[in-house]
Scaffold this motif. Structure first.
Motif, mmCIF file in Angstrom:
data_model
loop_
_atom_site.group_PDB
_atom_site.id
_atom_site.type_symbol
_atom_site.label_atom_id
_atom_site.label_comp_id
_atom_site.label_asym_id
_atom_site.label_seq_id
_atom_site.Cartn_x
_atom_site.Cartn_y
_atom_site.Cartn_z
ATOM 1 N N VAL A 173 -17.630 37.931 -24.191
ATOM 2 C CA VAL A 173 -19.315 37.686 -23.537
ATOM 3 C C VAL A 173 -19.547 39.272 -23.532
ATOM 4 C CG1 VAL A 173 -19.819 37.091 -21.579
ATOM 5 C CG2 VAL A 173 -18.200 35.867 -21.960
ATOM 6 N N TRP A 174 -20.478 39.218 -22.995
ATOM 7 C CA TRP A 174 -21.192 41.330 -23.416
ATOM 8 C C TRP A 174 -22.506 40.696 -22.510
ATOM 9 C CZ3 TRP A 174 -22.347 40.498 -29.387
ATOM 10 C CH2 TRP A 174 -21.487 40.601 -30.212
ATOM 11 N N PHE A 175 -22.477 42.338 -22.225
ATOM 12 C CA PHE A 175 -23.723 42.323 -20.756
ATOM 13 C C PHE A 175 -24.352 43.705 -21.457
ATOM 14 C CE2 PHE A 175 -20.196 41.329 -18.239
ATOM 15 C CZ PHE A 175 -21.158 39.865 -17.353
ATOM 16 N N VAL A 176 -26.078 43.026 -22.357
ATOM 17 C CA VAL A 176 -26.445 44.678 -22.703
ATOM 18 C C VAL A 176 -27.179 44.437 -22.181
ATOM 19 C CG1 VAL A 176 -25.185 43.884 -24.980
ATOM 20 C CG2 VAL A 176 -26.973 42.865 -24.440
ATOM 21 N N PHE A 201 -24.027 34.682 -9.914
ATOM 22 C CA PHE A 201 -23.854 35.259 -10.837
ATOM 23 C C PHE A 201 -22.498 36.547 -10.637
ATOM 24 C CE2 PHE A 201 -23.075 37.407 -15.160
ATOM 25 C CZ PHE A 201 -22.346 35.919 -15.444
ATOM 26 N N PHE A 202 -23.749 37.965 -10.128
ATOM 27 C CA PHE A 202 -23.241 39.119 -10.109
ATOM 28 C C PHE A 202 -22.601 39.082 -8.690
ATOM 29 C CE2 PHE A 202 -27.479 38.555 -12.108
ATOM 30 C CZ PHE A 202 -26.934 39.453 -13.458
ATOM 31 N N ALA A 203 -22.187 37.761 -7.972
ATOM 32 C CA ALA A 203 -21.068 38.074 -6.710
ATOM 33 C C ALA A 203 -19.861 37.773 -7.215
ATOM 34 C CB ALA A 203 -21.905 37.441 -5.434
ATOM 35 N N LEU A 204 -19.156 38.370 -7.610
ATOM 36 C CA LEU A 204 -17.174 37.275 -8.189
ATOM 37 C C LEU A 204 -16.609 36.406 -7.278
ATOM 38 C CD1 LEU A 204 -17.116 40.405 -10.836
ATOM 39 C CD2 LEU A 204 -18.071 38.595 -11.341
ATOM 40 N N LEU A 209 -17.495 43.946 -10.664
ATOM 41 C CA LEU A 209 -18.048 43.730 -11.464
ATOM 42 C C LEU A 209 -18.330 44.502 -12.548
ATOM 43 C CD1 LEU A 209 -20.630 41.416 -12.458
ATOM 44 C CD2 LEU A 209 -22.214 42.873 -10.844
ATOM 45 N N ARG A 210 -18.286 46.049 -11.679
ATOM 46 C CA ARG A 210 -18.218 47.206 -13.425
ATOM 47 C C ARG A 210 -17.375 46.546 -13.842
ATOM 48 N NH1 ARG A 210 -19.791 50.119 -8.695
ATOM 49 N NH2 ARG A 210 -18.065 51.118 -8.544
ATOM 50 N N ALA A 211 -15.788 46.253 -13.860
ATOM 51 C CA ALA A 211 -14.532 45.953 -14.100
ATOM 52 C C ALA A 211 -14.352 45.176 -15.600
ATOM 53 C CB ALA A 211 -13.426 45.957 -13.492
ATOM 54 N N LEU A 212 -15.321 44.209 -14.483
ATOM 55 C CA LEU A 212 -15.465 42.492 -15.688
ATOM 56 C C LEU A 212 -16.632 42.705 -16.723
ATOM 57 C CD1 LEU A 212 -15.393 39.591 -16.025
ATOM 58 C CD2 LEU A 212 -17.658 39.744 -14.403
ATOM 59 N N ASP A 259 -31.127 45.036 -17.928
ATOM 60 C CA ASP A 259 -30.256 45.863 -17.277
ATOM 61 C C ASP A 259 -29.800 45.192 -15.370
ATOM 62 O OD1 ASP A 259 -29.825 47.931 -15.107
ATOM 63 O OD2 ASP A 259 -32.388 48.616 -13.998
ATOM 64 N N ILE A 260 -28.810 45.244 -14.934
ATOM 65 C CA ILE A 260 -27.546 44.585 -13.705
ATOM 66 C C ILE A 260 -27.242 45.786 -13.312
ATOM 67 C CG2 ILE A 260 -27.224 42.864 -14.827
ATOM 68 C CD1 ILE A 260 -24.775 43.950 -15.787
ATOM 69 N N SER A 261 -27.540 47.456 -13.273
ATOM 70 C CA SER A 261 -27.869 48.082 -12.485
ATOM 71 C C SER A 261 -27.460 48.082 -10.612
ATOM 72 C CB SER A 261 -28.180 49.534 -12.539
ATOM 73 O OG SER A 261 -29.263 49.155 -12.891
#
Length: 122
Positions: free
Chosen positions: A105-108, A54-57, A92-95, A81-83
């Motif tokens: 879609v939110w990342f919290v 999921f985190f490897a775009l 991923l930072r941009a997404l 935490d996805i740091s």
């Protein structure tokens, strides 16, 4: 804890158990969407429940999962935490940045932050 629909900031949210199975396929996402149709408007997925793809775009897995939720008009919150993933990928930072500007879609970092986002969106 089990997967449970909770009232959070006045919104029914399907909160997934962090110890549950990994979401590794599109069918897993569709199963969550089906569970949410029991009354939830948002699905809160612990980041630990998502397959690392999921985190490897480049795998396109994140896009496929996110699109499913948008198509079914359900909001998706990735909670945790996805740091470590963010440190490895400017894409991923941009997404995450773009997703957090929208309403689908939110990342919290935690459920308290999700509650705040829900209050802001109301």
């Amino acid at each position: 804890m089990t997967d449970d629909i909770q009232e959070r900031a006045g919104v029914p949210v399907l909160v997934l158990d962090p110890a549950g199975p990994v979401i590794a396929t599109e069918q897993d996402a569709l199963d969550l969407i089906g569970s949410a149709f029991l009354g939830a408007q948002v699905v809160a997925v612990p980041a630990s429940r998502l397959d690392a793809r999921f985190f490897a775009l480049g795998t396109r897995f994140a896009g496929e999962i996110m699109q499913k939720f948008v198509n079914y008009r359900l909001r998706l919150a990735i909670v945790g935490d996805i740091s470590a993933y963010l440190a490895e990928s400017s894409a991923l930072r941009a997404l995450v940045h773009e997703s957090n500007q929208g309403g689908h879609v939110w990342f919290v970092p935690d459920l308290d932050a999700l509650d705040e986002r829900l209050r802001e969106a109301a």
